[in-house]
Design a protein around this motif. Sequence first.
Motif, PDB file in Angstrom:
ATOM      1  N   ARG A 182      14.098  45.875  68.804  1.00 34.52           N
ATOM      2  CA  ARG A 182      12.761  45.437  68.400  1.00 34.52           C
ATOM      3  C   ARG A 182      11.773  45.501  69.551  1.00 34.52           C
ATOM      4  N   LEU A 183      10.503  45.577  69.183  1.00 32.06           N
ATOM      5  CA  LEU A 183       9.400  45.506  70.125  1.00 32.06           C
ATOM      6  C   LEU A 183       8.617  44.299  69.621  1.00 32.06           C
ATOM      7  N   TRP A 184       8.718  43.172  70.308  1.00 35.18           N
ATOM      8  CA  TRP A 184       8.281  41.919  69.691  1.00 35.18           C
ATOM      9  C   TRP A 184       7.287  41.159  70.552  1.00 35.18           C
ATOM     10  N   LYS A 185       6.253  40.653  69.908  1.00 33.64           N
ATOM     11  CA  LYS A 185       5.228  39.887  70.615  1.00 33.64           C
ATOM     12  C   LYS A 185       5.834  38.604  71.176  1.00 33.64           C
ATOM     13  N   ARG A 186       5.607  38.376  72.472  1.00 31.93           N
ATOM     14  CA  ARG A 186       6.239  37.234  73.128  1.00 31.93           C
ATOM     15  C   ARG A 186       5.904  35.904  72.448  1.00 31.93           C
ATOM     16  N   GLU A 187       4.637  35.722  72.114  1.00 34.07           N
ATOM     17  CA  GLU A 187       4.230  34.457  71.477  1.00 34.07           C
ATOM     18  C   GLU A 187       4.912  34.244  70.129  1.00 34.07           C
ATOM     19  N   MET A 188       5.332  35.329  69.500  1.00 35.80           N
ATOM     20  CA  MET A 188       5.898  35.217  68.165  1.00 35.80           C
ATOM     21  C   MET A 188       7.420  35.147  68.183  1.00 35.80           C
TER      22      MET A 188
ATOM     23  N   GLY B 281      -1.384  42.207  63.505  1.00 36.09           N
ATOM     24  CA  GLY B 281      -1.559  41.267  64.610  1.00 36.09           C
ATOM     25  C   GLY B 281      -2.043  42.042  65.817  1.00 36.09           C
ATOM     26  N   ARG B 282      -3.091  41.546  66.458  1.00 37.37           N
ATOM     27  CA  ARG B 282      -3.774  42.339  67.469  1.00 37.37           C
ATOM     28  C   ARG B 282      -2.944  42.553  68.743  1.00 37.37           C
ATOM     29  N   MET B 283      -2.950  43.789  69.225  1.00 36.39           N
ATOM     30  CA  MET B 283      -2.305  44.136  70.484  1.00 36.39           C
ATOM     31  C   MET B 283      -3.402  44.380  71.510  1.00 36.39           C
ATOM     32  N   SER B 284      -3.463  43.535  72.536  1.00 34.77           N
ATOM     33  CA  SER B 284      -4.440  43.786  73.596  1.00 34.77           C
ATOM     34  C   SER B 284      -3.719  43.913  74.925  1.00 34.77           C
ATOM     35  N   GLN B 285      -4.494  44.257  75.963  1.00 36.67           N
ATOM     36  CA  GLN B 285      -3.903  44.438  77.285  1.00 36.67           C
ATOM     37  C   GLN B 285      -3.118  43.201  77.719  1.00 36.67           C
ATOM     38  N   CYS B 286      -3.624  42.032  77.325  1.00 34.66           N
ATOM     39  CA  CYS B 286      -2.985  40.798  77.777  1.00 34.66           C
ATOM     40  C   CYS B 286      -1.927  40.292  76.787  1.00 34.66           C
ATOM     41  N   THR B 287      -1.638  41.067  75.746  1.00 31.92           N
ATOM     42  CA  THR B 287      -0.554  40.688  74.842  1.00 31.92           C
ATOM     43  C   THR B 287       0.765  41.118  75.469  1.00 31.92           C
ATOM     44  N   GLU B 288       1.730  40.219  75.509  1.00 34.44           N
ATOM     45  CA  GLU B 288       3.009  40.576  76.107  1.00 34.44           C
ATOM     46  C   GLU B 288       4.042  40.914  75.033  1.00 34.44           C
ATOM     47  N   LEU B 289       4.726  42.028  75.259  1.00 31.72           N
ATOM     48  CA  LEU B 289       5.758  42.451  74.314  1.00 31.72           C
ATOM     49  C   LEU B 289       7.131  42.327  74.965  1.00 31.72           C
ATOM     50  N   LEU B 290       8.103  41.984  74.143  1.00 32.78           N
ATOM     51  CA  LEU B 290       9.470  41.860  74.644  1.00 32.78           C
ATOM     52  C   LEU B 290      10.343  42.972  74.072  1.00 32.78           C
ATOM     53  N   THR B 291      11.193  43.528  74.927  1.00 29.84           N
ATOM     54  CA  THR B 291      12.213  44.455  74.430  1.00 29.84           C
ATOM     55  C   THR B 291      13.560  44.047  75.010  1.00 29.84           C
ATOM     56  N   TRP B 292      14.598  44.308  74.278  1.00 31.39           N
ATOM     57  CA  TRP B 292      15.945  43.931  74.699  1.00 31.39           C
ATOM     58  C   TRP B 292      16.515  45.005  75.625  1.00 31.39           C
ATOM     59  N   CYS B 293      16.994  44.598  76.800  1.00 32.14           N
ATOM     60  CA  CYS B 293      17.694  45.574  77.628  1.00 32.14           C
ATOM     61  C   CYS B 293      19.001  44.995  78.151  1.00 32.14           C
ATOM     62  N   GLY B 294      19.506  44.029  77.428  1.00 30.64           N
ATOM     63  CA  GLY B 294      20.802  43.443  77.762  1.00 30.64           C
ATOM     64  C   GLY B 294      21.923  44.231  77.116  1.00 30.64           C
ATOM     65  N   PRO B 295      23.113  43.634  77.052  1.00 33.76           N
ATOM     66  CA  PRO B 295      24.264  44.321  76.458  1.00 33.76           C
ATOM     67  C   PRO B 295      23.973  44.750  75.019  1.00 33.76           C
ATOM     68  N   LEU B 296      24.490  45.899  74.635  1.00 33.01           N
ATOM     69  CA  LEU B 296      24.258  46.414  73.282  1.00 33.01           C
ATOM     70  C   LEU B 296      25.041  45.615  72.250  1.00 33.01           C
ATOM     71  N   VAL B 297      24.487  45.544  71.067  1.00 41.23           N
ATOM     72  CA  VAL B 297      25.172  44.876  69.970  1.00 41.23           C
ATOM     73  C   VAL B 297      26.419  45.678  69.618  1.00 41.23           C
ATOM     74  N   ARG B 298      27.545  44.984  69.501  1.00 44.57           N
ATOM     75  CA  ARG B 298      28.752  45.709  69.097  1.00 44.57           C
ATOM     76  C   ARG B 298      28.803  45.699  67.569  1.00 44.57           C
ATOM     77  N   PRO B 299      28.595  46.867  66.968  1.00 42.69           N
ATOM     78  CA  PRO B 299      28.440  46.884  65.515  1.00 42.69           C
ATOM     79  C   PRO B 299      29.761  46.664  64.779  1.00 42.69           C
ATOM     80  N   LEU B 300      29.640  46.000  63.639  1.00 47.34           N
ATOM     81  CA  LEU B 300      30.798  45.851  62.756  1.00 47.34           C
ATOM     82  C   LEU B 300      30.981  47.154  61.995  1.00 47.34           C
ATOM     83  N   ARG B 301      32.220  47.455  61.675  1.00 47.47           N
ATOM     84  CA  ARG B 301      32.450  48.700  60.941  1.00 47.47           C
ATOM     85  C   ARG B 301      33.144  48.476  59.615  1.00 47.47           C
TER      86      ARG B 301
END
Lengths: 197, 464
Positions: free
Chosen positions: B27-33, B93-113
């Motif tokens: 996800r690319l997620w707004k920090r405040e949200m 929802g407005r994206m401005s220069q001062c809006t902070e976005l979060l992305t996950w860069c930790g361990p990958l989800v181990r998918p169920l099969r």
Amino acid sequence: MEQEVYDCLLCGTTLHCQISWSMLIEKFPPVICEKCEGKFEHSIRAEKGHTSLFQYNEAMKDFLHRYKFMQDVVLAKVFRMHIHQLLKNQRGIIVPIPMHPDKRIARTFAQVDELLKEAHIPFIHLLEKNTPDSQSKKNRAERISVAPLFSVKGTVEKKSYILFDDIYTTGTTIQHATNALLEAGAASVTASTLIRG
Amino acid sequence: MLIKSQGERKYKGFLLEKNVQQFFAGRLWKREMAPFPPWKVNLYIRKGWLQVRGAIEEGPRCSRCHHTKHFIVFDCNKCQAKCVYCRHCINMGRMSQCTELLTWCGPLVRPLRNHILDWQSQFTPLQARASQELAESMRLKRQHLLHACCGAGKTEILFTAIYAALKRGERVCVATPRTDVVLELAPRFQQVFPQTTIHALYGGADVPHSYAPLIVTTTHQLYRFEDAFDVMIVDEADAFPYTFDEALQKAVQKAKRVEAPIAFVTATPSGQLLQMKKAAGSSYIPKRYHDRPLPVPRFESLWRYDKQLLKNKIPKKLETWLKSCIADNQPFLIFFPTIELMTHAIPLFQVVDEKIEAVYAEDTERKEKVLQLRNGQLKGLLTTTILERGITIKGVQVAVVGAESAIFTAAALIQISGRVGRHIHFAEGDVVFFHHGITTEMDAAREEIMKLNKEGFPYGTGSI
Ligand SMILES: [Zn+2]
Ligand SMILES: [Zn+2]
């Protein structure tokens, strides 16, 4: 990066701009199409000491949602000509109703100031909001009995002042602001709003 | 491990919480949200598992929609400086220069099969072949064009490919331009993949916090993903707004992993998509799943229909058509070129029968009205092109009013005609284009449908 508007700011259709002489003089080319313009209802009432430009209706509700809640600052341009026409020849110092600083930072802009800026109307801030609470969340009794909403900052002279706000609903806000200025020595205070709620 | 000490939270070791990982993955997620308290988000940022970035990149370019125009500069009270926001995706929802976005860069989800495909194939030979071809392309990470006529049963054709990808532990996205289609597809997928967590995403939908290996979404909601999907299926690949909106195509590219293949599924491929066929896998199904030909539209002149309607009169031919549908108890759809003309006309139709309603894109009761038509509570609907695709109503009859209007492109007219005769027991039906002059688009639509029938039934259809 900033470009003059080519499409209607509200519905996105291309504006077939018919340049009239008055527009060249006023320097306010239209930013919304005739169809969108037609959805707003001009206010018919001008009560004693208070004038407003538009009635609150569905189109206006949608406008306010997009402007204030969705923070689409550019929409401050939509009524710039109307506001300019209303205020340019008025004798008096324009004082916008301020937002509480916390709220202003959260919204990232002061919606009332932006309306005036886009309309090329000079103004000064003489008031300060005392609490971040919104009037609309209170019931009538609470609104009336409440402690003063504004304090005066800066010098108020014995002159005429015109308060400006986006929307006039119960009149409490304007009443409090008027009292604050009169108590600080203003000669007279009137009010103008974009919308009559 | 987390240890509380007087409101301050300190940590010794670090325990990865599944719900945080699963929520942010892809996800690319707004920090405040963020649906987690700020101290927890901070913890993951310090750990380096969540990355923070400004929503407007150098260029400028919007991080969310990748659009590079439509920026507004304003005096920002939060940054205390000139700031810029993207007007293109402001509805989300407005994206401005001062809006902070979060992305996950930790361990990958181990998918169920442990997925199950609970479905008994009743494929026609054409469907079976297309289904295999698609699955093969996805396995080889190759683009694929699935060109299937309206009513070919394309949803079912996707099952095999999706199932195979899920079993490989991949994350699959089915994107479509329209909310209505998401609402039709998601329950259908849930039915055949009962063990799989599936999210249906569209404007206004609740965002579940779990991890879903299968996501059914509007193309708009793709903006909220980045590098997320191993298989990207774009349904109704030619439909508005996808063809019109370059930024949405960018969103498709952004939401998938770089090497992930895209499958385009459509009944009316654009020239651009057909071009793609040469470099990629492709399947073609000119015939419906029930083995009956596509209803061919007929043309009926309806001169000055707009003037007549504006004079509060339903044109004679249209009225006759309408009344015969009502008399025969057949549900009907009447397509209008504009909302204005439709809203003007609806009271006239309601005089003929009060169980007729009108629907358009912003209509909040659209879902209910379509449902009411389907279960017989309504006799017919007037509609804009919003219902041109995705919906299936048993035994429906279709009329287009003002078929010469520019909005009725050949693709739109083919889709509209494709609403008729989809059910195996109601494989026929009337499609009539009422017009004030025949356009090349109308001709092209009719010719394409006849061509499909010819290719689907090389020895004749037996019924025409
Ligand atoms: Zn954007
Ligand atoms: Zn800012």
